[in-house]
Design a protein around this motif. Structure first.
Motif, PDB file in Angstrom:
ATOM      1  N   UNK A 238      -9.408  -8.241  -0.723  1.00 16.86           N
ATOM      2  CA  UNK A 238      -8.428  -7.301  -0.197  1.00 16.86           C
ATOM      3  C   UNK A 238      -8.585  -5.978  -0.931  1.00 16.86           C
ATOM      4  N   UNK A 239      -7.925  -4.967  -0.445  1.00 19.19           N
ATOM      5  CA  UNK A 239      -8.016  -3.629  -1.023  1.00 19.19           C
ATOM      6  C   UNK A 239      -6.653  -3.221  -1.555  1.00 19.19           C
ATOM      7  N   UNK A 240      -6.322  -3.697  -2.730  1.00 20.68           N
ATOM      8  CA  UNK A 240      -5.039  -3.359  -3.330  1.00 20.68           C
ATOM      9  C   UNK A 240      -5.214  -2.694  -4.671  1.00 20.68           C
ATOM     10  N   UNK A 241      -6.270  -1.957  -4.842  1.00 23.92           N
ATOM     11  CA  UNK A 241      -6.547  -1.355  -6.144  1.00 23.92           C
ATOM     12  C   UNK A 241      -5.808  -0.034  -6.298  1.00 23.92           C
ATOM     13  N   UNK A 242      -4.987   0.026  -7.320  1.00 18.84           N
ATOM     14  CA  UNK A 242      -4.271   1.246  -7.694  1.00 18.84           C
ATOM     15  C   UNK A 242      -3.518   1.863  -6.512  1.00 18.84           C
ATOM     16  N   UNK A 243      -2.632   1.080  -5.910  1.00 20.60           N
ATOM     17  CA  UNK A 243      -1.850   1.608  -4.792  1.00 20.60           C
ATOM     18  C   UNK A 243      -0.378   1.259  -4.953  1.00 20.60           C
ATOM     19  N   UNK A 244       0.457   2.182  -4.552  1.00 14.22           N
ATOM     20  CA  UNK A 244       1.886   1.917  -4.452  1.00 14.22           C
ATOM     21  C   UNK A 244       2.138   1.421  -3.044  1.00 14.22           C
ATOM     22  N   UNK A 245       3.081   0.515  -2.922  1.00 17.55           N
ATOM     23  CA  UNK A 245       3.294  -0.105  -1.619  1.00 17.55           C
ATOM     24  C   UNK A 245       4.755  -0.458  -1.418  1.00 17.55           C
ATOM     25  N   UNK A 246       5.069  -0.786  -0.190  1.00 23.67           N
ATOM     26  CA  UNK A 246       6.393  -1.288   0.173  1.00 23.67           C
ATOM     27  C   UNK A 246       6.297  -2.806   0.304  1.00 23.67           C
ATOM     28  N   UNK A 247       7.421  -3.441   0.520  1.00 24.54           N
ATOM     29  CA  UNK A 247       7.417  -4.872   0.799  1.00 24.54           C
ATOM     30  C   UNK A 247       8.125  -5.108   2.122  1.00 24.54           C
ATOM     31  N   UNK A 248       7.693  -6.119   2.800  1.00 24.21           N
ATOM     32  CA  UNK A 248       8.241  -6.464   4.114  1.00 24.21           C
ATOM     33  C   UNK A 248       8.913  -7.828   3.982  1.00 24.21           C
ATOM     34  N   UNK A 249      10.225  -7.870   4.168  1.00 26.47           N
ATOM     35  CA  UNK A 249      10.930  -9.147   4.095  1.00 26.47           C
ATOM     36  C   UNK A 249      10.611  -9.983   5.326  1.00 26.47           C
ATOM     37  N   UNK A 250      10.388 -11.256   5.105  1.00 29.63           N
ATOM     38  CA  UNK A 250      10.225 -12.183   6.217  1.00 29.63           C
ATOM     39  C   UNK A 250      11.624 -12.619   6.665  1.00 29.63           C
TER      40      UNK A 250
ATOM     41  N   UNK B 200      11.595  -1.639   2.380  1.00 31.03           N
ATOM     42  CA  UNK B 200      10.572  -1.669   3.424  1.00 31.03           C
ATOM     43  C   UNK B 200       9.927  -0.296   3.657  1.00 31.03           C
ATOM     44  N   UNK B 201      10.527   0.784   3.137  1.00 30.13           N
ATOM     45  CA  UNK B 201       9.894   2.092   3.347  1.00 30.13           C
ATOM     46  C   UNK B 201       9.727   2.934   2.081  1.00 30.13           C
ATOM     47  N   UNK B 202      10.289   2.518   0.962  1.00 29.61           N
ATOM     48  CA  UNK B 202      10.061   3.226  -0.295  1.00 29.61           C
ATOM     49  C   UNK B 202       9.014   2.439  -1.090  1.00 29.61           C
ATOM     50  N   UNK B 203       7.859   3.044  -1.361  1.00 30.04           N
ATOM     51  CA  UNK B 203       6.808   2.320  -2.091  1.00 30.04           C
ATOM     52  C   UNK B 203       7.191   2.088  -3.554  1.00 30.04           C
ATOM     53  N   UNK B 204       7.716   0.916  -3.842  1.00 27.79           N
ATOM     54  CA  UNK B 204       8.173   0.596  -5.190  1.00 27.79           C
ATOM     55  C   UNK B 204       7.361  -0.531  -5.825  1.00 27.79           C
ATOM     56  N   UNK B 205       6.312  -0.969  -5.155  1.00 27.68           N
ATOM     57  CA  UNK B 205       5.455  -2.044  -5.655  1.00 27.68           C
ATOM     58  C   UNK B 205       4.111  -1.443  -6.035  1.00 27.68           C
ATOM     59  N   UNK B 206       3.636  -1.798  -7.208  1.00 28.97           N
ATOM     60  CA  UNK B 206       2.313  -1.334  -7.625  1.00 28.97           C
ATOM     61  C   UNK B 206       1.338  -2.497  -7.494  1.00 28.97           C
TER      62      UNK B 206
ATOM     63  N   UNK C 117       8.712 -12.335   1.114  1.00 21.73           N
ATOM     64  CA  UNK C 117       8.306 -10.957   1.380  1.00 21.73           C
ATOM     65  C   UNK C 117       6.794 -10.832   1.291  1.00 21.73           C
ATOM     66  N   UNK C 118       6.294  -9.781   1.917  1.00 23.15           N
ATOM     67  CA  UNK C 118       4.855  -9.526   1.966  1.00 23.15           C
ATOM     68  C   UNK C 118       4.580  -8.085   1.579  1.00 23.15           C
ATOM     69  N   UNK C 119       3.464  -7.897   0.893  1.00 23.66           N
ATOM     70  CA  UNK C 119       2.954  -6.558   0.645  1.00 23.66           C
ATOM     71  C   UNK C 119       1.559  -6.526   1.244  1.00 23.66           C
ATOM     72  N   UNK C 120       1.274  -5.508   1.953  1.00 19.03           N
ATOM     73  CA  UNK C 120      -0.029  -5.433   2.644  1.00 19.03           C
ATOM     74  C   UNK C 120      -0.961  -4.494   1.886  1.00 19.03           C
ATOM     75  N   UNK C 121      -2.254  -4.825   1.922  1.00 15.22           N
ATOM     76  CA  UNK C 121      -3.217  -3.959   1.267  1.00 15.22           C
ATOM     77  C   UNK C 121      -3.684  -2.889   2.264  1.00 15.22           C
ATOM     78  N   UNK C 122      -4.648  -2.085   1.857  1.00  6.20           N
ATOM     79  CA  UNK C 122      -5.127  -0.995   2.715  1.00  6.20           C
ATOM     80  C   UNK C 122      -5.748  -1.496   4.016  1.00  6.20           C
TER      81      UNK C 122
END
Length: 122
Positions: free
Chosen positions: A50-62, A83-89, A115-120
């Motif tokens: 996956x492509x999750x290197x050095x990125x801030x992200x949101x989380x999606x609740x299931x 779900x819209x504020x990138x608070x996950x590194x 919850x899910x966090x998606x990569x690039x």
């Protein structure tokens, strides 16, 4: 099995025994902790690129997440914000995908994805 893995296994078995008795004892795994849960439960590690290197992200609740004890106490505003504020590194090149999760009835029976966090790429 490393000392660390033995401790993780102990905690997971302890939690399972309590939950089997009807005593609520949640286990929350993120990143390496979640990876260890996979390894101990499935006795293998099913991770892909996956492509999750050095990125801030949101989380999606299931749906399970919305109904969970963890997130159900969040206000609607708080649930929307995560779900819209990138608070996950994220900083990793390997991940466990929902497609792998869906292939494993044993893992789905034992753990619920909240919850899910998606990569690039996803």
């Amino acid at each position: 099995m490393t000392h660390y893995m033995k401790k993780v296994k102990f905690v997971l078995e302890f939690a399972k025994n309590l939950n089997d008795k009807g005593i609520f004892f949640p286990v929350f795994g993120i990143c390496l902790g979640f990876e260890q849960m996979i390894m101990i439960t499935l006795e293998e590690l099913y991770i892909g690129d996956c492509e999750g290197k050095d990125q801030s992200n949101t989380t999606e609740l299931t749906q399970t997440g919305h109904e969970s004890r963890l997130f159900s106490n969040f206000s609607l505003t708080e649930r929307e914000q995560i779900s819209y504020i990138p608070a996950i590194y994220q900083s990793h090149r390997k991940c466990y995908s929902m497609s792998e999760y869906k292939k494993s009835p044993d893992f789905r029976k034992m753990y619920k994805v909240t919850s899910l966090a998606r990569d690039h790429n996803r």
